[in-house]
Design an enzyme around this catalytic site. Structure first.
Site, PDB file in Angstrom:
ATOM      1  N   TYR A  12       6.633   3.886   1.325  1.00 33.38           N
ATOM      2  CA  TYR A  12       6.686   4.217   2.502  1.00 33.38           C
ATOM      3  C   TYR A  12       7.059   5.011   3.503  1.00 33.38           C
ATOM      4  O   TYR A  12       7.074   5.282   4.066  1.00 33.38           O
ATOM      5  CB  TYR A  12       6.766   2.490   2.666  1.00 33.38           C
ATOM      6  CG  TYR A  12       6.799   1.334   4.075  1.00 33.38           C
ATOM      7  CD1 TYR A  12       5.377   1.151   4.795  1.00 33.38           C
ATOM      8  CD2 TYR A  12       7.862   1.593   4.917  1.00 33.38           C
ATOM      9  CE1 TYR A  12       4.806   0.660   5.850  1.00 33.38           C
ATOM     10  CE2 TYR A  12       7.585   1.586   6.692  1.00 33.38           C
ATOM     11  CZ  TYR A  12       5.912   0.919   6.666  1.00 33.38           C
ATOM     12  OH  TYR A  12       6.679   0.650   8.373  1.00 33.38           O
ATOM     13  N   GLY A  13       8.264   4.781   3.062  1.00 36.10           N
ATOM     14  CA  GLY A  13       9.377   5.952   4.234  1.00 36.10           C
ATOM     15  C   GLY A  13       7.913   7.207   4.014  1.00 36.10           C
ATOM     16  O   GLY A  13       8.268   8.175   5.089  1.00 36.10           O
TER      17      GLY A  13
END
Length: 265
Positions: free
Chosen positions: A170-171
Site C-alpha cells: 500500500y505504501g
C-alpha cells in the site's frame, strides 16, 4: 491542560467554494469519498459519485439530493481501465464537461510484513492504487481540456512518505501515486489543469475499522502517533480536497498536502 481546539474538530459552513463546478468523486459510497460528496454538493458543485456498485451509492445520492444538491451515480471499478473511461464518459453525457476530479479509491492490503505480502495482494494494489489513478487522470484530463482546464486531487497516504512496514505494498503504490501526481501537474499545467494530492493520516473510516479487526490495537497506536491527539474525521480530509479543487487554490499544483494532524512531521 489540553487546548480544546487541538482535540475538537471545528464546525464549518458552506461558502460556495465549488459553485457551478462539475466534480467526479471516486470511492464515494463511504468514508472520505461519501463525506466529500456531501461537502462538495453543499459548496455548490454538481457531483457525480462513483464506486464499484451503484447500489452502495444510492443512500449518498439521496442524501445529497434531499439537501438540495445535484448528484448522480455511476459504476466504477478502479481495477478495470474500461470501467474508468466509461465513468468519465458518463460525466460527459450528464454535464458535457468536467471541472474537478477527486480520485479517492483505495484498497487495503492484508496487514503484515513485506515478505508475507502475496502476489495477488501486490497485483491488487498496483491495479487500484497506481494504474487506476493513472488511467483516471488521463481520462479526466482529456475531458477537462475541452473546456479550458480543471483540477484533480488524488488521495495518497501519510504511509507514502516514510517506511511502511505494516502496509508495504500500500505504501509503495501510494508513493508511486505521489510521483505521477507531480508529473501530471507539470505535464498539464500549460493546459490549465492543476493536479495535487493529499496524504491523510489516521482517519475514522470503515477501512480503519477493518484494519482494527485484523490487527487489534492499531487504532490506539495510530492515535498515539498524532500530535493533535485524535484521528481525523472524513469531513476534515474532504475539506482540504475541496479547497484544492476550488479557484482559491489557483496557484497550487504538484503539491502533496498532509492531512494527518502532524503525524508525518
Amino acid at each position: 491542560m489540553t487546548n480544546d481546539t487541538s482535540t475538537t474538530p471545528p464546525t464549518t459552513h458552506p461558502i460556495g467554494l465549488l459553485a457551478g463546478k462539475v466534480v467526479l468523486i471516486s470511492g464515494a459510497s463511504r468514508g472520505i469519498g461519501a463525506a466529500a460528496a456531501r461537502l462538495f454538493a453543499r459548496e455548490g458543485a454538481a457531483v457525480v459519485l462513483a464506486a464499484r456498485s451503484t447500489d452502495a451509492l444510492d443512500a449518498v445520492v439521496a442524501a445529497v439530493r434531499a439537501d438540495g444538491g445535484t448528484a448522480d451515480a455511476v459504476a466504477l471499478d478502479l481495477a478495470d481501465p474500461a470501467s474508468i473511461r466509461a465513468a468519465v464518459d458518463r460525466v460527459d453525457a450528464l454535464h458535457g464537461r468536467l471541472d474537478g476530479a477527486f480520485n479517492n479509491g483505495a484498497a487495503i492490503q492484508q496487514p503484515g510484513p513485506l515478505d508475507t505480502t502475496s502476489d495477488e495482494d501486490l497485483d491488487t494494489q498496483f491495479a487500484v492504487n497506481f494504474r487506476g489513478h493513472w488511467v483516471a487522470m488521463t481520462a479526466e484530463a482529456a475531458l477537462m481540456r475541452r473546456s479550458g482546464g480543471g483540477a484533480i486531487v488524488n488521495t495518497s497516504s501519510v504511509g507514502s512518505r516514510r517506511a511502511n512496514p505494516a502496509l508495504p505494498a500500500y505504501g509503495a503504490m501510494k508513493r508511486a501515486l505521489n510521483s505521477i501526481t507531480e508529473t501530471a501537474a507539470v505535464t498539464w499545467a500549460p493546459e490549465g489543469i492543476r493536479v495535487n494530492g493529499i496524504t491523510p493520516g489516521g482517519t475514522a473510516t470503515e477501512m480503519i475499522d477493518a484494519w482494527e479487526a485484523a490487527t487489534p490495537g492499531i487504532v490506539e497506536q495510530i492515535t498515539a502517533s498524532v500530535p493533535l491527539g485524535r484521528m481525523a474525521r472524513p469531513e476534515e480530509v474532504a475539506e482540504v480536497a475541496a479547497w484544492l479543487l476550488s479557484d482559491r487554490a489557483s496557484m497550487v499544483t504538484g503539491a502533496s498536502v498532509p492531512v494527518d494532524g502532524g503525524a508525518g512531521a
